[in-house]
Design a protein around this motif. Structure first.
Motif, PDB file in Angstrom:
ATOM      1  N   VAL A   1       0.854  -1.184   0.000  1.00 58.26           N
ATOM      2  CA  VAL A   1       0.000   0.000   0.000  1.00 58.26           C
ATOM      3  C   VAL A   1       0.897   1.242   0.000  1.00 58.26           C
ATOM      4  CG1 VAL A   1      -1.703   1.313   1.307  1.00 58.26           C
ATOM      5  CG2 VAL A   1      -1.870  -1.179   1.183  1.00 58.26           C
ATOM      6  N   MET A   2       0.630   2.149  -0.915  1.00 58.87           N
ATOM      7  CA  MET A   2       1.462   3.353  -1.020  1.00 58.87           C
ATOM      8  C   MET A   2       0.626   4.605  -0.770  1.00 58.87           C
ATOM      9  SD  MET A   2       3.963   2.656  -4.219  1.00 58.87           S
ATOM     10  CE  MET A   2       5.182   1.337  -4.137  1.00 58.87           C
TER      11      MET A   2
ATOM     12  N   GLN B   1       0.651  -9.575   5.217  1.00 58.97           N
ATOM     13  CA  GLN B   1       0.027  -9.054   6.432  1.00 58.97           C
ATOM     14  C   GLN B   1      -0.201  -7.542   6.322  1.00 58.97           C
ATOM     15  OE1 GLN B   1       2.972  -9.173   9.644  1.00 58.97           O
ATOM     16  NE2 GLN B   1       2.402  -7.018   9.826  1.00 58.97           N
ATOM     17  N   ARG B   2       0.798  -6.827   5.832  1.00 63.46           N
ATOM     18  CA  ARG B   2       0.652  -5.365   5.755  1.00 63.46           C
ATOM     19  C   ARG B   2      -0.404  -4.963   4.717  1.00 63.46           C
ATOM     20  NH1 ARG B   2       3.570  -1.879   8.317  1.00 63.46           N
ATOM     21  NH2 ARG B   2       3.504  -0.318   6.675  1.00 63.46           N
TER      22      ARG B   2
ATOM     23  N   LYS C   1      -3.122  -6.267   4.364  1.00 69.68           N
ATOM     24  CA  LYS C   1      -4.462  -6.462   4.934  1.00 69.68           C
ATOM     25  C   LYS C   1      -4.831  -5.344   5.908  1.00 69.68           C
ATOM     26  CE  LYS C   1      -4.523 -11.480   4.613  1.00 69.68           C
ATOM     27  NZ  LYS C   1      -3.801 -12.550   5.321  1.00 69.68           N
ATOM     28  N   MET C   2      -3.962  -4.360   6.017  1.00 74.54           N
ATOM     29  CA  MET C   2      -4.130  -3.334   7.040  1.00 74.54           C
ATOM     30  C   MET C   2      -5.478  -2.621   6.959  1.00 74.54           C
ATOM     31  SD  MET C   2      -1.457  -1.136   8.664  1.00 74.54           S
ATOM     32  CE  MET C   2      -1.469   0.515   9.239  1.00 74.54           C
ATOM     33  N   TYR C   3      -5.985  -2.426   5.768  1.00 72.90           N
ATOM     34  CA  TYR C   3      -7.199  -1.603   5.649  1.00 72.90           C
ATOM     35  C   TYR C   3      -8.412  -2.405   5.196  1.00 72.90           C
ATOM     36  CZ  TYR C   3      -3.861   2.079   6.334  1.00 72.90           C
ATOM     37  OH  TYR C   3      -2.879   2.866   6.861  1.00 72.90           O
TER      38      TYR C   3
ATOM     39  N   GLN D   1     -11.812  -1.026   6.175  1.00 74.96           N
ATOM     40  CA  GLN D   1     -12.090   0.239   5.485  1.00 74.96           C
ATOM     41  C   GLN D   1     -12.376  -0.010   4.008  1.00 74.96           C
ATOM     42  OE1 GLN D   1      -9.695  -0.212   7.693  1.00 74.96           O
ATOM     43  NE2 GLN D   1      -9.673   1.484   9.134  1.00 74.96           N
ATOM     44  N   GLU D   2     -11.651  -0.999   3.411  1.00 69.87           N
ATOM     45  CA  GLU D   2     -11.878  -1.290   1.997  1.00 69.87           C
ATOM     46  C   GLU D   2     -13.310  -1.763   1.769  1.00 69.87           C
ATOM     47  OE1 GLU D   2      -8.617  -3.972   1.243  1.00 69.87           O
ATOM     48  OE2 GLU D   2      -7.201  -2.314   1.495  1.00 69.87           O
TER      49      GLU D   2
ATOM     50  N   GLU E   1     -15.924  -0.999   3.658  1.00 74.09           N
ATOM     51  CA  GLU E   1     -16.801   0.161   3.825  1.00 74.09           C
ATOM     52  C   GLU E   1     -16.761   1.038   2.567  1.00 74.09           C
ATOM     53  OE1 GLU E   1     -15.890   2.268   7.433  1.00 74.09           O
ATOM     54  OE2 GLU E   1     -17.200   3.940   6.892  1.00 74.09           O
ATOM     55  N   SER E   2     -15.562   1.165   2.024  1.00 73.44           N
ATOM     56  CA  SER E   2     -15.353   2.012   0.863  1.00 73.44           C
ATOM     57  C   SER E   2     -16.125   1.485  -0.345  1.00 73.44           C
ATOM     58  CB  SER E   2     -13.856   2.020   0.559  1.00 73.44           C
ATOM     59  OG  SER E   2     -13.483   3.170  -0.098  1.00 73.44           O
TER      60      SER E   2
END
Ligand SMILES: Cc1cc2nc3c(=O)[nH]c(=O)nc-3n(C[C@H](O)[C@H](O)[C@H](O)COP(=O)(O)OP(=O)(O)OC[C@H]3O[C@@H](n4cnc5c(N)ncnc54)[C@H](O)[C@@H]3O)c2cc1C
Ligand SMILES: Cc1cc2nc3c(=O)[nH]c(=O)nc-3n(C[C@H](O)[C@H](O)[C@H](O)COP(=O)(O)OP(=O)(O)OC[C@H]3O[C@@H](n4cnc5c(N)ncnc54)[C@H](O)[C@@H]3O)c2cc1C
Ligand code: SF4
Ligand code: SF4
Ligand code: FES
Lengths: 474, 295
Positions: free
Chosen positions: B214-215, B255-256, B258-260, B263-264, B266-267
Motif C-alpha cells: 500500500v502506497m 500481512q501489511r 491487509k491493514m485496511y 475500510q476497503e 466500507e469504501s
C-alpha cells in the motif's frame, strides 16, 4: 490611545490568545487559536516600548521590522502593518502561527525581561489575517520582465519564499512540486487545527496572481532531471525538504498499526482520511483505542493531538528525555496537555508486540534517567536496569525525525551532498557545487523550521538575482 | 488533468487505458509506475506503466477493478480525464542479457510483467512467458506477449485454457525438462510470487519479483510502503518495486496489505451506494429531459 510612557506600557499585561475550549477542540479539526480581535491587538501593540535598538529584530531569522509593524497595529493601520511584515516575510500568516517565537523574537524582547514579552507572533498573525480577510483588491506590482527563467524545485516554504522574491524581481518562475498540492509540510504535515489549509492556499494563490507558474505532480529527478532543467532554465533552486522518515529499528516495526508520523499526518491532512469514506484514503480505526507517539517535537505533538481528534481514548507522548528538552513549541505542549494528552517522560521503546495476525497490540518501554551531558549539551538519558513496562496500544506513531529524500541526489550524481544526503551549499548565497543551481531549507539543514526554510529561500533568491545579472560572477 | 485517449476491457474487470502524458511517456523505463488520482478527492493509486508511445505522447496502464478506487477508475472512458498522473516512479528494472529469461504473470500481474518482458527481449534474451489466470477469461495480453516473447504458455487453474495448473507447475515442468533458465521475473498475487521464489530457490536461479505494498506519496516521504528484504526495511516506492525474490519476506508483505480490509469493505459499499444513487439520478434526469423535449 494617546502616547503612553514606557512605564505605562510596562503595566499592560500580555493578552492571552482567545482559543477554542480544550475539551470541545480535542474532538474537532477546527483551528485552536481564534486570533486577537482588533481591540485586543491594538492594546497588545501598546506593550511594545519601541526600542531604539530593537533586539527582537535580531532574534528573527528574517529580521522582520518588528517595532514598525507593531506601531502600525497600535495606530489601527492594519494594512500598513501587513505590508511592513511582507517586506521581510512572505508568509506572515503562517509564521505568526508556527514560529517558535519563544526561542526567537519573543525570547529576546526587552519587555520580557521584567514580565512577559510582547506577543509578537500573535500580532503578526493578526495583521496578516486582517489583510487576507479585508483587503480584497490586491494590485500586484508587475515588475519589468528580465526575460530570465528560474525553476524552483519543491513547493514548501523554502521554494515559495524563493519564488515570491524572484517573481518580484521580474524573473519568470516555475515551481515544480511532486505532490498534487502546493505547500510542502504546511499542507501535508502541520494539521488544520494549527494552520488552516485555506491560509496556505491563499498565499499560493497570491503568488499565482503575481505570475508564478505552479506545476504539480512533477517529480524532479524522475519526470525531469536537474540536468534537463538546466537546459531550459537560467537558474534552479532546490527546496525539496527533508521527508524520508526515520524508524526506530526495534523489533515489531513491521506490524500493522505502526506508522511514521509523515504517513499518519499525510493520510489525515493531505488525503483527508478523517472524512472517510467521502475521501477514500483509509486510516486505521483508533476510536476508543490507545495511540502512543514516540518523539517530543512539533511533529509528535501534531500526531498525538490528531489521534485525539480521530477519536482515540488515550493519546500518549512517549519521550526519552524530560519536558525541558522537548523541541516542540511551548504552546503546542501546553495545548496538548490541556486537551488531555498523556505524557510519559524518560521512556524509550524496546519492542512492539503484535498478535499472530500481525496487528500491533503492545509496546515494551524502558524507563530512563538523565545521566551526563552529551555532545549537544543535554543530559543523556540512560536506561534504569530492570525498569521495563508494557502497555496495550493499537497504534504507534514514530516521530523521531527525517533523513533526506534520495531522489534528487540519486539522479544528480554531480551534486555534492554530505553523508546524510543533505545538499552542501555556501551558506552566504546557497550556491551548490553545480553552476546555476542553488538549494535551501530542510534539504540543506535537515529538519528545521518554517522561518529558517523561508530565510534560506530568500537568501537564495537574492543570490540567484545577482547570478542572473552577472553569470560570470559564479 | 490527463485525457484518456483509449479505454477498453481486456478481461473481467480488467481495463486498459491509454492516457495522454507526454513527459512520462518520454522518460519511463520498464518496471516503473505512476500514481494517479481519479478525481479531486481520490486516493493515490500506484499503477505500473505497461507501455508507452512517445510519438503519441501516451502511456498505457492496465487496471484490475478490485476495490472502490480501481472500480471508479474503470467507469471512465475515452475522452474523460484523470485528475492527476505523476511519474515515472520507482527504479527501472535491471535489464541485461541473462540468456534465457522467464517472465511469469499472474492475473493483472501479466500487465506489470509485460514491459519488463519486452525489455528483456530487446536486450537479447530468449524470453519465455507464462501467463496465468483462474480460467480462460482471466488470461490477459496473450497476443501482446506473443509479439515480445519467444514462447508463450497460458495456464489456467481450472484447465479451461492452455496448461491445466498453476504457473509454478508450468515453471517446474520447464525446469525438470532440463531447460537452462538464467533469470525469472514473477509478478502477480503475493502467494504466487512466494511460490515462484520457492520453486526457483533450489535451482539457484536469479529471481525478481515486483512488490505491491500500500502506497501513499510514492516518493519516499511516508514509509508506508515499507517491505522487508533480507530482514531489513526497504521503501518499495524508491528502493524498488523490484527485489530479489529469495530475500523478500512475503508473510509481512501479505500481512501489511491487509491493514485496511475493514475500510476497503466500507469504501466499496459507499462506492456502490453512490454509484446506484448516480444511476437513479441519471435515470431521473433522463426522464425529466424527455418530458422537457417532448412536453
Ligand atoms: C508535522 C510537522 C510539524 C512541524 N511544525 C513546525 C512548526 O510548528 N514550526 C516550524 O517552524 N516548523 C515546523 N515544522 C518544520 C517545518 O515544517 C519544515 O522545517 C519546513 O516545512 C521546511 O521547508 P522546506 O521548504 O525546506 O521543505 P518542505 O516543507 O518539506 O517542502 C518540500 C516540498 O518539496 C517537494 N518535493 C520533494 N522532492 C521533490 C522532487 N524531487 N521534485 C519536486 N518536488 C519535490 C515535497 O513534496 C514538498 O512539497 C514541522 C514539520 C513537520 C513535519
Ligand atoms: C508499484 C505498484 C504497481 C501496481 N501496478 C498495478 C497495475 O498495473 N494494475 C493493477 O490493477 N494494480 C496495480 N497495483 C495494485 C493497485 O495499486 C491496487 O490494486 C489498488 O491501489 C487498489 O485500490 P482499490 O481502492 O481499488 O482497492 P482496495 O479495496 O482499497 O484495496 C484492495 C487491495 O489493494 C491494495 N491497495 C489498496 N490501496 C492501495 C494503495 N494506495 N497502494 C497500493 N496498494 C493498495 C491492498 O493490498 C488492498 O488489500 C500496483 C501496486 C503497486 C504498489
Ligand atoms: S517571522 Fe517568526 S521569528 Fe520573525 S518576527 Fe515573525 S514570529 Fe517572530
Ligand atoms: S524588543 Fe520587544 S519591546 Fe523592544 S521593540 Fe522589540 S517587541 Fe518592542
Ligand atoms: S509510498 Fe510513501 S514512502 Fe513509499
Amino acid at each position: 490611545m494617546a502616547d503612553l510612557t514606557t512605564k505605562e506600557r510596562y503595566k499592560i499585561e500580555r493578552h492571552s490568545m482567545p482559543e477554542q475550549d480544550a475539551l470541545a477542540r480535542s474532538r474537532n479539526f477546527e483551528e485552536v487559536n481564534l486570533g486577537y480581535t482588533f481591540e485586543i491587538a491594538m492594546e497588545e501593540a501598546e506593550r511594545c516600548i519601541r526600542c531604539k535598538n530593537p533586539v527582537c529584530v535580531a532574534g528573527c531569522p528574517v529580521a522582520v521590522k518588528i517595532p514598525d509593524f507593531i506601531k502600525m497595529i497600535a495606530e489601527g493601520k492594519f494594512e500598513e502593518a501587513a505590508s511592513i511584515l511582507k517586506e521581510d516575510n512572505a508568509l506572515p500568516a503562517v509564521c505568526g502561527r508556527v514560529c517558535p517565537q519563544e526561542e526567537q523574537c519573543e525570547a529576546v524582547c526587552v519587555v520580557g525581561k521584567k514580565g512577559r514579552p510582547v506577543a509578537i507572533g500573535y500580532l503578526e498573525r493578526f495583521a496578516a489575517d486582517w489583510e487576507r480577510n479585508n483587503v480584497k483588491i490586491i494590485e500586484p506590482k508587475i515588475p519589468a520582465k528580465t526575460g530570465k527563467k528560474v525553476a524552483v524545485v519543491g513547493g514548501g516554504p523554502a521554494g515559495l519564499s524563493c519564488a515570491g522574491d524572484l517573481i518580484q524581481l521580474g524573473h519568470e518562475v516555475t515551481v515544480f512540486e511532486a505532490l498534487h498540492e502546493i505547500g510542502g509540510v504546511l499542507i501535508y504535515g502541520i494539521p488544520e487545527f494549527r494552520l488552516p489549509k485555506e491560509i496556505v492556499k491563499a498565499e499560493v494563490e497570491s503568488l499565482s496572481k503575481l505570475g508564478v507558474n505552479f506545476v504539480t505532480n512533477y517529480v524532479i529527478g524522475l519526470t525531469e532531471t536537474i540536468e534537463e532543467l538546466k537546459a531550459r532554465f537560467d537558474a534552479i533552486f532546490i527546496g525539496v525538504g527533508a521527508g524520508l522518515p526515520y524508524f526506530l529499528n526495534i523489533p515489531g516495526e513491521q506490524l500493522n498499526g505502526v506508522y511514521s508520523a509523515n504517513e499518519f499526518l499525510t493520510r489525515v491532512n493531505l488525503m483527508k482520511a478523517y472524512d472517510f469514506p467521502n475521501n477514500p484514503t483509509p486510516m486505521l480505526d483508533v476510536v476508543g483505542k490507545t495511540v502512543a507517539v514516540f518523539g517530543g517535537g512539533n511533529t509528535a505533538m501534531d500526531a498525538v493531538r490528531t489521534s485525539l481528534r480521530l477519536g482515540a481514548e488515550r493519546a500518549i507522548i512517549c519521550y526519552r528525555r524530560t519536558e525541558q528538552e522537548m523541541p516542540a513549541r511551548v504552546e503546542e505542549i501546553h495545548h496538548a496537555k490541556e486537551e488531555g494528552v498523556e505524557f510519559k517522560l524518560l521512556v524509550a521503546p524496546l519492542e512492539f508486540i503484535g498478535d499472530e495476525d500481525g496487528w500491533l497490540r503492545k509496546v515494551k518501554l524502558q524507563q530512563m534517567e538523565l545521566g551526563e551531558p552529551d555532545s549537544s549539551g543535554r543530559r543523556r538519558p540512560v536506561p534504569i536496569d530492570g525498569a521495563i513496562e508494557t502497555i496495550d496500544i493499537t497504534a504507534a506513531i514514530i516521530a523521531i525525525g527525517n533523513g533526506s529524500n534520495p531522489i534528487i541526489s540519486q539522479t544528480t550524481p554531480e551534486l555534492i551532498v554530505n553523508k546524510w544526503g543533505n545538499i552542501i551549499v555556501n551558506e552566504g548565497n546557497m550556491k551548490t557545487n553545480m553552476m546555476g543551481v542553488f538549494a535551501g531549507g530542510d534539504i540543506v539543514t535537515g529538519g528545521a523550521t518554517v522561518i529558517l526554510a523561508m530565510g534560506a529561500g530568500r537568501t537564495a533568491a537574492k543570490a540567484i538575482d545577482d547570478f542572473l545579472k552577472n553569470p560570470e560572477s559564479w | 488533468m490527463n485525457k484518456i485517449i483509449e479505454a477498453r476491457f481486456i478481461g473481467p474487470d480488467v481495463k486498459l487505458f491509454r492516457i495522454e502524458a507526454p513527459k512520462i511517456a518520454e522518460k519511463r523505463k520498464a518496471g516503473q509506475f505512476v500514481i494517479i488520482r481519479v478525481n479531486d478527492t481520490g486516493e493515490r493509486l500506484p499503477l505500473t506503466i505497461a507501455d508507452s508511445d512517445t510519438s503519441a505522447g501516451t502511456i498505457t496502464i492496465i487496471v484490475q477493478g478490485i476495490g472502490a478506487s480501481t472500480k471508479m477508475l474503470n467507469t471512465l472512458n475515452a475522452g474523460d480525464y484523470i485528475h492527476d498522473v505523476v511519474g515515472p516512479l520507482g527504479k527501472a528494472s535491471h535489464i541485461e542479457n541473462f540468456g534465457t529469461a522467464v517472465s511469469i504473470g499472474g492475473g493483472v500481474g501479466t500487465a506489470i510483467a509485460f514491459p519488463t518482458a519486452k525489455a528483456l527481449k530487446e536486450a537479447g534474451n530468449h524470453v519465455i512467458s507464462i501467463i496465468g489466470g483462474r480460467s480462460k477469461e482471466f488470461v490477459i495480453l496473450e497476443e501482446e506477449m506473443k509479439q515480445v516473447a519467444d514462447e508463450v504458455y497460458p495456464t489456467t487453474d481450472d484447465g479451461s485454457y492452455g496448461y491445466h495448473g498453476f504457473v509454478t507447475q508450468k515453471l517446474e515442468e520447464l525446469l525438470k525438462s532440463g531447460r537452462k533458465i538464467d533469470f525469472v521475473l514473477a509478478i502477480g498475487p503475493i502467494p504466487m510470487m512466494a511460490a515462484v521464489a520457492k520453486t526457483t530457490q533450489p535451482y539457484n536461479i536469479q529471481t525478481v519479483v515486483s512488490l505491491n505494498p500500500v502506497m501513499v506519496d510514492g516518493t519516499g516521504m511516508c514509509g508506508g510502503c515499507r517491505a522487508y528484504v533480507d530482514n531489513k526495511p526497504v521503501f518499495v516506492c524508491v528502493d524498488g518495486p523490484e527485489f530479489d525474490a529469495h530475500k523478500v519476506d512475503f508473510k509481512i508483505l501479505m500481512q501489511r496489505n491487509k491493514m485496511y480490509l475493514p475500510q476497503e469493505k466500507e469504501s466499496i459499499e459507499h462506492f456502490n451506494h453512490v454509484c446506484n444513487y448516480d444511476k437513479m439520478y441519471d435515470a431521473e434526469a433522463k426522464k425529466t429531459n424527455h418530458e422537457v423535449t417532448h412536453g
